[in-house]
Design an enzyme around this catalytic site. Sequence first.
Site, PDB file in Angstrom:
ATOM      1  N   GLN A 241     -14.671   2.910   1.614  1.00 60.97           N
ATOM      2  CA  GLN A 241     -13.929   2.407   0.456  1.00 60.97           C
ATOM      3  C   GLN A 241     -13.612   3.577  -0.461  1.00 60.97           C
ATOM      4  OE1 GLN A 241     -16.035  -0.561  -1.839  1.00 60.97           O
ATOM      5  NE2 GLN A 241     -14.317  -0.882  -3.237  1.00 60.97           N
TER       6      GLN A 241
ATOM      7  N   HIS B 243     -10.636  -4.970  -3.128  1.00 63.58           N
ATOM      8  CA  HIS B 243      -9.298  -5.230  -2.587  1.00 63.58           C
ATOM      9  C   HIS B 243      -9.400  -5.569  -1.118  1.00 63.58           C
ATOM     10  CE1 HIS B 243     -10.117  -0.907  -2.198  1.00 63.58           C
ATOM     11  NE2 HIS B 243      -9.426  -0.946  -1.081  1.00 63.58           N
TER      12      HIS B 243
ATOM     13  N   ASN C 187     -12.927  -2.864   2.935  1.00 68.69           N
ATOM     14  CA  ASN C 187     -13.792  -1.704   3.112  1.00 68.69           C
ATOM     15  C   ASN C 187     -14.797  -1.715   1.965  1.00 68.69           C
ATOM     16  OD1 ASN C 187     -12.228  -0.878   5.306  1.00 68.69           O
ATOM     17  ND2 ASN C 187     -10.836   0.269   3.991  1.00 68.69           N
TER      18      ASN C 187
ATOM     19  N   ASP D  70       0.846  -1.194   0.000  1.00 67.59           N
ATOM     20  CA  ASP D  70       0.000   0.000   0.000  1.00 67.59           C
ATOM     21  C   ASP D  70       0.886   1.251   0.000  1.00 67.59           C
ATOM     22  OD1 ASP D  70      -3.220   0.510   0.972  1.00 67.59           O
ATOM     23  OD2 ASP D  70      -1.822   2.202   1.118  1.00 67.59           O
TER      24      ASP D  70
ATOM     25  N   HIS E 124      -7.095  -5.498   2.447  1.00 65.20           N
ATOM     26  CA  HIS E 124      -5.898  -4.987   3.119  1.00 65.20           C
ATOM     27  C   HIS E 124      -5.372  -6.098   4.031  1.00 65.20           C
ATOM     28  CE1 HIS E 124      -6.833  -0.584   2.398  1.00 65.20           C
ATOM     29  NE2 HIS E 124      -8.036  -1.108   2.223  1.00 65.20           N
TER      30      HIS E 124
HETATM   31  P1  AMP Z   1      -9.759   1.696   0.540  1.00 68.26           P
HETATM   32  O1  AMP Z   1      -9.854   2.954   1.342  1.00 68.26           O
HETATM   33  O2  AMP Z   1     -10.133   0.473   1.275  1.00 68.26           O
HETATM   34  O3  AMP Z   1     -10.466   1.832  -0.781  1.00 68.26           O
HETATM   35  O4  AMP Z   1      -8.204   1.498   0.248  1.00 68.26           O
HETATM   36  C1  AMP Z   1      -7.547   1.968  -0.881  1.00 68.26           C
HETATM   37  C2  AMP Z   1      -6.082   1.833  -0.593  1.00 68.26           C
HETATM   38  O5  AMP Z   1      -5.351   1.954  -1.805  1.00 68.26           O
HETATM   39  C3  AMP Z   1      -5.516   2.898   0.350  1.00 68.26           C
HETATM   40  O6  AMP Z   1      -4.957   2.272   1.502  1.00 68.26           O
HETATM   41  C4  AMP Z   1      -4.469   3.615  -0.492  1.00 68.26           C
HETATM   42  O7  AMP Z   1      -3.342   3.997   0.268  1.00 68.26           O
HETATM   43  C5  AMP Z   1      -4.135   2.567  -1.533  1.00 68.26           C
HETATM   44  N1  AMP Z   1      -3.642   3.076  -2.796  1.00 68.26           N
HETATM   45  C6  AMP Z   1      -4.227   3.993  -3.601  1.00 68.26           C
HETATM   46  N2  AMP Z   1      -3.489   4.187  -4.694  1.00 68.26           N
HETATM   47  C7  AMP Z   1      -2.403   3.375  -4.603  1.00 68.26           C
HETATM   48  C8  AMP Z   1      -1.255   3.113  -5.412  1.00 68.26           C
HETATM   49  N3  AMP Z   1      -1.068   3.738  -6.586  1.00 68.26           N
HETATM   50  N4  AMP Z   1      -0.340   2.226  -4.984  1.00 68.26           N
HETATM   51  C9  AMP Z   1      -0.518   1.578  -3.806  1.00 68.26           C
HETATM   52  N5  AMP Z   1      -1.583   1.764  -2.986  1.00 68.26           N
HETATM   53  C10 AMP Z   1      -2.493   2.667  -3.389  1.00 68.26           C
END
Ligand code: AMP
Length: 113
Positions: free
Chosen positions: A93, A99, A86, A30, A101
């Site tokens: 989300q 996805h 999420n 992440d 985590h």
């Molecule tokens: P969510 O809030 O559950 O949708 O989580 C989305 C996650 O994606 C967050 O923890 C972000 O830090 C992560 N994220 C977004 N863009 C990228 C990226 N380009 N590379 C790695 N992680 C990312």
Amino acid sequence: MSDCIFCKIANGEIPVNVVYEDDQILSFHDADPQAPVHVLIIPKKHIPTMDDVTEEDGALLAHLMLKVQDIAKELGLNNGYRLVNNCGEDGFQTVKHLHFHLLGRRRMNWPPG
Ligand code: AMP
Ligand code: ZN
């Protein structure tokens, strides 16, 4: 989905720090880690949220879930971890591509904030 950031990551358009990859799923670190180890595990198929999963995704989701323990072992999460999805607005989300985590190497709080 051409405007989906995780689809772009899945097809290699946006580089990430890959932890595990096969023909169906991808795991990568992440960009904004919330624990000493924080990786995401995604299906390469664009599924927006858990609410959009269908019967035909069953084998894909089972495959992803069965890889979690291998990825956790690879990352040295020998004392446990947290696996989080999420979903939607109340789940906070932010990326609308399914996805999970995988967080570890610190003691998690419960209930989550
Ligand atoms: P969510 O809030 O559950 O949708 O989580 C989305 C996650 O994606 C967050 O923890 C972000 O830090 C992560 N994220 C977004 N863009 C990228 C990226 N380009 N590379 C790695 N992680 C990312
Ligand atoms: Zn997508």
